[in-house]
Design an enzyme around this catalytic site. Structure first.
Site, PDB file in Angstrom:
ATOM      1  N   LYS A  11      68.665  37.968  32.770  1.00  0.00           N
ATOM      2  CA  LYS A  11      68.953  37.532  31.394  1.00  0.00           C
ATOM      3  C   LYS A  11      67.667  37.217  30.619  1.00  0.00           C
ATOM      4  O   LYS A  11      66.607  37.010  31.219  1.00  0.00           O
ATOM      5  CB  LYS A  11      69.897  36.328  31.452  1.00  0.00           C
ATOM      6  CG  LYS A  11      71.253  36.677  32.090  1.00  0.00           C
ATOM      7  CD  LYS A  11      72.269  35.534  31.998  1.00  0.00           C
ATOM      8  CE  LYS A  11      73.601  35.950  32.623  1.00  0.00           C
ATOM      9  NZ  LYS A  11      74.659  34.912  32.418  1.00  0.00           N
ATOM     10  N   TYR A  51      80.777  41.300  27.159  1.00  0.00           N
ATOM     11  CA  TYR A  51      81.444  40.047  27.546  1.00  0.00           C
ATOM     12  C   TYR A  51      82.812  39.895  26.881  1.00  0.00           C
ATOM     13  O   TYR A  51      83.318  38.779  26.768  1.00  0.00           O
ATOM     14  CB  TYR A  51      80.547  38.861  27.207  1.00  0.00           C
ATOM     15  CG  TYR A  51      79.418  38.653  28.196  1.00  0.00           C
ATOM     16  CD1 TYR A  51      79.668  38.205  29.495  1.00  0.00           C
ATOM     17  CD2 TYR A  51      78.099  38.894  27.830  1.00  0.00           C
ATOM     18  CE1 TYR A  51      78.640  38.003  30.403  1.00  0.00           C
ATOM     19  CE2 TYR A  51      77.050  38.687  28.739  1.00  0.00           C
ATOM     20  CZ  TYR A  51      77.340  38.241  30.022  1.00  0.00           C
ATOM     21  OH  TYR A  51      76.315  38.030  30.931  1.00  0.00           O
ATOM     22  N   ASN A 114      71.519  31.214  32.942  1.00  0.00           N
ATOM     23  CA  ASN A 114      71.540  31.067  34.403  1.00  0.00           C
ATOM     24  C   ASN A 114      70.897  32.258  35.123  1.00  0.00           C
ATOM     25  O   ASN A 114      71.333  32.657  36.196  1.00  0.00           O
ATOM     26  CB  ASN A 114      72.982  30.832  34.874  1.00  0.00           C
ATOM     27  CG  ASN A 114      73.929  31.936  34.418  1.00  0.00           C
ATOM     28  OD1 ASN A 114      73.517  32.871  33.739  1.00  0.00           O
ATOM     29  ND2 ASN A 114      75.185  31.838  34.806  1.00  0.00           N
ATOM     30  N   HIS A 117      73.179  37.984  35.694  1.00  0.00           N
ATOM     31  CA  HIS A 117      74.603  38.346  35.733  1.00  0.00           C
ATOM     32  C   HIS A 117      74.898  39.051  37.051  1.00  0.00           C
ATOM     33  O   HIS A 117      74.037  39.746  37.603  1.00  0.00           O
ATOM     34  CB  HIS A 117      74.927  39.309  34.584  1.00  0.00           C
ATOM     35  CG  HIS A 117      76.294  39.931  34.695  1.00  0.00           C
ATOM     36  ND1 HIS A 117      77.425  39.269  34.321  1.00  0.00           N
ATOM     37  CD2 HIS A 117      76.700  41.136  35.186  1.00  0.00           C
ATOM     38  CE1 HIS A 117      78.491  40.044  34.568  1.00  0.00           C
ATOM     39  NE2 HIS A 117      78.071  41.188  35.086  1.00  0.00           N
ATOM     40  N   GLU A 128      80.915  48.122  34.223  1.00  0.00           N
ATOM     41  CA  GLU A 128      79.637  47.577  33.747  1.00  0.00           C
ATOM     42  C   GLU A 128      78.479  48.537  34.047  1.00  0.00           C
ATOM     43  O   GLU A 128      77.553  48.668  33.234  1.00  0.00           O
ATOM     44  CB  GLU A 128      79.382  46.211  34.395  1.00  0.00           C
ATOM     45  CG  GLU A 128      80.365  45.147  33.914  1.00  0.00           C
ATOM     46  CD  GLU A 128      80.253  43.823  34.663  1.00  0.00           C
ATOM     47  OE1 GLU A 128      81.031  42.909  34.341  1.00  0.00           O
ATOM     48  OE2 GLU A 128      79.396  43.703  35.565  1.00  0.00           O
TER      49      GLU A 128
END
Ligand code: UDP
Ligand code: MG
Length: 139
Positions: A11, A51, A114, A117, A128
């Site tokens: 991320k 998302y 975080n 993914h 994805e």
């Protein structure tokens, strides 16, 4: 090589903090094979689509803004039982609750930022993976 696939993204904050190399090292040392990889940036529209399952959740708007705020590294990873194995390597969604030594515990900043993914099912991994990579980009 046998195995199934999962899709990961490093991320934006983990990338800008300079953790890309360390995270890829952990992934390879845990026995995942890199099938595809790219350095890219999602538009807000693309992040919103990625998302979309979360669009009714209170964190959706902030998550989409964050995930489109800068470049990411997206990759398809292969291993036996890749989805579950990768979720074990990255740890719980909230870095504060992730097992010590997991990627989110080591490199995550907060519940939203975080570090990485990881897909949550084989079916979503395929969807994805196809979001980021064509057949010609997979090896
Ligand atoms: N997220 C958040 N707040 C929450 C739950 C999730 O900001 O309360 C973010 C976080 O970046 C997470 C992503 O939304 O990684 C997707 O949430 P999910 O529940 O699918 O967690 P994951 O599968 O990434 O562990
Ligand atoms: Mg998820």
């Amino acid at each position: 090589m046998a195995g199934t696939i999962t899709l990961t993204m490093i991320k934006p904050l983990a990338v800008s903090k300079g953790h890309t190399g360390a995270i890829i090292t952990r992934i390879e040392e845990a026995g995942f094979r890199i099938v595809a990889m790219k350095y890219t940036r999602m538009s807000e529209e693309q992040a919103g689509r990625f998302y979309a399952v979360h669009r009714e959740r209170p964190f959706y708007g902030s998550l989409v803004a964050f995930m489109s705020s800068g470049p990411i590294v997206a990759a398809i990873l292969q291993k036996d039982n890749a989805v579950d194995e990768y979720r074990r390597l990255i740890g719980a969604t909230d870095p504060a609750k992730a097992e010590p030594g997991t990627i989110r515990a080591l490199y995550g900043t907060d519940l939203e930022k975080n570090a990485v993914h990881g897909s949550d099912s084989d079916e979503n991994a395929r969807v994805e993976a196809s979001f980021f990579f064509s057949e010609m980009e997979r090896f």
